[in-house]
Design an enzyme around this catalytic site. Sequence first.
Site, PDB file in Angstrom:
ATOM      1  N   ASN A 191      37.844  40.400  35.211  1.00  0.00           N
ATOM      2  CA  ASN A 191      36.375  40.912  35.347  1.00  0.00           C
ATOM      3  C   ASN A 191      36.063  41.689  34.578  1.00  0.00           C
ATOM      4  O   ASN A 191      36.403  43.109  34.585  1.00  0.00           O
ATOM      5  CB  ASN A 191      36.090  41.410  36.928  1.00  0.00           C
ATOM      6  N   LYS A 203      33.286  43.214  33.764  1.00  0.00           N
ATOM      7  CA  LYS A 203      32.149  44.088  34.258  1.00  0.00           C
ATOM      8  C   LYS A 203      31.222  44.484  33.089  1.00  0.00           C
ATOM      9  O   LYS A 203      31.014  43.342  32.233  1.00  0.00           O
ATOM     10  CB  LYS A 203      32.598  45.585  34.720  1.00  0.00           C
ATOM     11  N   HIS A 225      30.614  41.126  44.969  1.00  0.00           N
ATOM     12  CA  HIS A 225      31.768  42.037  44.383  1.00  0.00           C
ATOM     13  C   HIS A 225      31.265  43.333  44.866  1.00  0.00           C
ATOM     14  O   HIS A 225      30.110  43.807  44.933  1.00  0.00           O
ATOM     15  CB  HIS A 225      31.520  42.157  43.029  1.00  0.00           C
ATOM     16  N   GLU A 234      30.784  46.417  43.735  1.00  0.00           N
ATOM     17  CA  GLU A 234      29.872  47.240  43.093  1.00  0.00           C
ATOM     18  C   GLU A 234      28.296  46.562  43.345  1.00  0.00           C
ATOM     19  O   GLU A 234      27.417  47.442  43.258  1.00  0.00           O
ATOM     20  CB  GLU A 234      30.135  47.031  41.396  1.00  0.00           C
ATOM     21  N   GLY A 246      38.927  50.573  40.475  1.00  0.00           N
ATOM     22  CA  GLY A 246      38.526  51.256  39.406  1.00  0.00           C
ATOM     23  C   GLY A 246      38.979  52.631  39.830  1.00  0.00           C
ATOM     24  O   GLY A 246      38.869  53.739  38.992  1.00  0.00           O
TER      25      GLY A 246
HETATM   26  C1  PEP Z   1      37.166  44.597  40.114  1.00  0.00           C
HETATM   27  O1  PEP Z   1      36.295  44.793  39.355  1.00  0.00           O
HETATM   28  O2  PEP Z   1      37.049  43.451  40.593  1.00  0.00           O
HETATM   29  C2  PEP Z   1      38.462  45.199  40.047  1.00  0.00           C
HETATM   30  C3  PEP Z   1      39.326  44.859  40.664  1.00  0.00           C
HETATM   31  O3  PEP Z   1      38.514  46.317  39.226  1.00  0.00           O
HETATM   32  P1  PEP Z   1      39.895  47.341  38.853  1.00  0.00           P
HETATM   33  O4  PEP Z   1      40.858  46.356  38.797  1.00  0.00           O
HETATM   34  O5  PEP Z   1      39.404  48.021  37.689  1.00  0.00           O
HETATM   35  O6  PEP Z   1      40.257  48.094  40.172  1.00  0.00           O
END
Ligand code: PEP
Length: 254
Positions: free
Chosen positions: A10, A12, A96, A98, A174
């Site tokens: 992902n 983002k 998700h 976020e 994150g």
């Molecule tokens: C995500 O955005 O789905 C995610 C798991 O991010 P990260 O690996 O940066 O924690």
Amino acid sequence: MIKKPFIVGNWKMNLTLREGVEFAKSLRNSLNDRNEVICGICPSFVFLNDICKVLKGSGICVAAQNIHSEKNGAYTGEISAIMVKEVGCTHVLIGHSERRHIFNEADAFINAKIKVALSVNLKPIFCVGETLHEREDEKTRYVIENQLTGGLRGISADHIRDIVIAYEPVWAIGTGKTALPQDANEVHSFIRSFITVEYGIDTANSLYIQYGGSVKPENAGDLMAQPEIDGLLVGGASIQLESFLEIVEVASTH
Ligand code: PEP
């Protein structure tokens, strides 16, 4: 049932169009005919058309990071399921954390998005996960059950097979903190039991359940070694081709 690991990156709101296209070309070349792992990437909306063209016929999946819940209409600035399907996406991230926490997306809205995705043969990667507060209050199962119940309301067994569930504890996204592999496995097992009760054992066994939350090359092996973890949803470590490929490599041995 043996399932090939399903590893999705992902991106983002990262990378430029040039960087994204270069990444996709290099990913295609690096994976070539390797097929021990199913791989996917989630670029930004505005890169989807170009990146789908680069990856056409490669077997690498392209997922949108979001869609709107309506098929079309007066929703300025939104993108529909059919639009992302039309440019070549096979999957879409839905729910998700976020989106849930920054954009206040609720279970009913998420449910409507899953339904509209399925209606155009776009496979949802349906994300669920608890916050740190909820985990500390020992509410993880309660939260996950509510998210599953709300998100999957009215979805038939036939359609469940087209859904991937991603368990992503919010406190691990994150942050550099990863769930202990055994803890993640326990939640995956709970998710599979939920699907077994609602849709039967065969459907539950065929369902892909990914783990996401600070996955890196260093922890991917321990996570993939867990029996209930069928794949990984990778954020930060998917933006660099090298680390993403390392994760794919590690997963290919499971
Ligand atoms: C995500 O955005 O789905 C995610 C798991 O991010 P990260 O690996 O940066 O924690």
